[in-house]
Each structure stands twice: as C-alpha cells, then as structure tokens.
Design a protein around this motif. Structure first.
Motif, PDB file in Angstrom:
ATOM      1  N   LYS A  10       0.826  -2.431  -3.802  1.00  0.00           N
ATOM      2  CA  LYS A  10      -0.077  -3.047  -2.834  1.00  0.00           C
ATOM      3  C   LYS A  10      -0.273  -2.153  -1.610  1.00  0.00           C
ATOM      4  O   LYS A  10      -1.395  -1.987  -1.122  1.00  0.00           O
ATOM      5  CB  LYS A  10       0.484  -4.401  -2.421  1.00  0.00           C
ATOM      6  CG  LYS A  10      -0.428  -5.198  -1.539  1.00  0.00           C
ATOM      7  CD  LYS A  10       0.155  -6.560  -1.251  1.00  0.00           C
ATOM      8  CE  LYS A  10      -0.792  -7.356  -0.387  1.00  0.00           C
ATOM      9  NZ  LYS A  10      -0.271  -8.688  -0.098  1.00  0.00           N
ATOM     10  N   LYS A  13      -2.723   0.682  -2.325  1.00  0.00           N
ATOM     11  CA  LYS A  13      -4.128   0.261  -2.306  1.00  0.00           C
ATOM     12  C   LYS A  13      -4.619   0.050  -0.877  1.00  0.00           C
ATOM     13  O   LYS A  13      -5.751   0.370  -0.539  1.00  0.00           O
ATOM     14  CB  LYS A  13      -4.314  -1.006  -3.136  1.00  0.00           C
ATOM     15  CG  LYS A  13      -4.169  -0.770  -4.615  1.00  0.00           C
ATOM     16  CD  LYS A  13      -4.500  -2.025  -5.384  1.00  0.00           C
ATOM     17  CE  LYS A  13      -4.247  -1.829  -6.840  1.00  0.00           C
ATOM     18  NZ  LYS A  13      -5.415  -1.492  -7.602  1.00  0.00           N
ATOM     19  N   GLU A  16      -5.230   3.482   0.625  1.00  0.00           N
ATOM     20  CA  GLU A  16      -6.453   4.074   0.081  1.00  0.00           C
ATOM     21  C   GLU A  16      -7.685   3.425   0.705  1.00  0.00           C
ATOM     22  O   GLU A  16      -8.647   4.100   1.065  1.00  0.00           O
ATOM     23  CB  GLU A  16      -6.497   3.922  -1.445  1.00  0.00           C
ATOM     24  CG  GLU A  16      -5.667   4.931  -2.176  1.00  0.00           C
ATOM     25  CD  GLU A  16      -5.808   4.784  -3.690  1.00  0.00           C
ATOM     26  OE1 GLU A  16      -6.309   3.737  -4.173  1.00  0.00           O
ATOM     27  OE2 GLU A  16      -5.423   5.731  -4.388  1.00  0.00           O
TER      28      GLU A  16
END
Length: 150
Positions: A10, A13, A16
């Motif tokens: 998590k 992500k 990113e």
C-alpha cells in the motif's frame, strides 16, 4: 526521481501516486508560468536620441550631470525638443502603468468544484505574482539606466 522500494504494498502505491501528482503539478506550474508571462508586458524605456547620446558622454560615476558637457544646455530653451522629451516620458508612463495596473485588473480564475481546478487556480495566481515581481524588477532596472535618469 526518487527511487521507490519495491514490496511495500500500500505504501508503495501511495508513493507512486504522490510522484505522479508531483510531476503533474510541475508540468501545470510550467504551463501557468508561460501563460502568465505572456500576459505581463515587458517594459523597455527608449530615451530620446539626443538624451541617449548625451548620457553616453556622462561621468561614469553618475554623480554629476553637466548639461554643457552633455551638449544639452543649448536645447533647454528649444520648445520642440522639450515637447519631444515630454512625449517620450509620457510614453514611458503609459508602458509602466500597463504593468503596475495589472494587480487591480487581472481576473484570477474562480475556485471550482474539484481539487484539480483549485490547484490550477492557485498555481496560476502564484505564477502571476512571480511574473509581476520579475516585470517590476525589470521596470526598476530600466528606470536606473543613465539615459532614463538623465
């Protein structure tokens, strides 16, 4: 780019997504800056040719202006010359007012429904003030030139 550790799930992500948003923000800021800078006029004060020629013969220290040495003392009684100089200065005033009036006449985009619209509006306003500061510095530099001071 900041390297992102693989395997964080998590958090990977989220990082990113954050990097993507920062890149988008950087691109949007660049676009806003180009848009705003295109709207802020560049001021270039063009002195009267006789004043420009006289300013080139001045004392480099700029402390004393000798009108005789500059070749201007004879022209102080010439109404046509004085009217031309006054016209030149009036043109400068118009040019400078185009910049100084911008804060009161520039409509900033309204805040929209989404965060993206609000972010774009904020970026455009920041870009405007940055561009205006640059334009005002340019005006000050133009006003400090010897031919303009004379």
């Amino acid at each position: 780019q900041t390297p992102v550790r693989r395997g964080g799930g998590k958090s990977h992500k989220i990082l990113e997504g954050l990097e993507d948003r920062l890149r988008e923000l950087d691109v949007a800021f660049g676009q806003c800056r180009r848009t705003v800078l295109g709207r802020i006029p560049h001021v270039a004060l063009r002195p009267h040719p006789a004043i420009l020629a006289a300013s080139q013969s001045l004392d480099p220290s700029g402390r004393r202006i000798d009108l005789d040495a500059a070749g201007l003392s004879d022209r102080l009684d010439d109404d046509a010359f004085l009217n031309e100089v006054q016209s030149t200065v009036n043109h400068w005033i118009v040019q400078i007012r185009k910049v100084t009036a911008l804060p009161g006449t520039t409509p900033f985009p309204g805040v929209g429904d989404g965060a993206e619209t609000e972010s774009h509006a904020d970026l455009e306003e920041v870009s405007f003030w940055t561009g205006l500061e640059e334009a005002l510095r340019n005006v000050r530099a133009e006003l400090d030139k010897p031919a303009v001071t004379l």
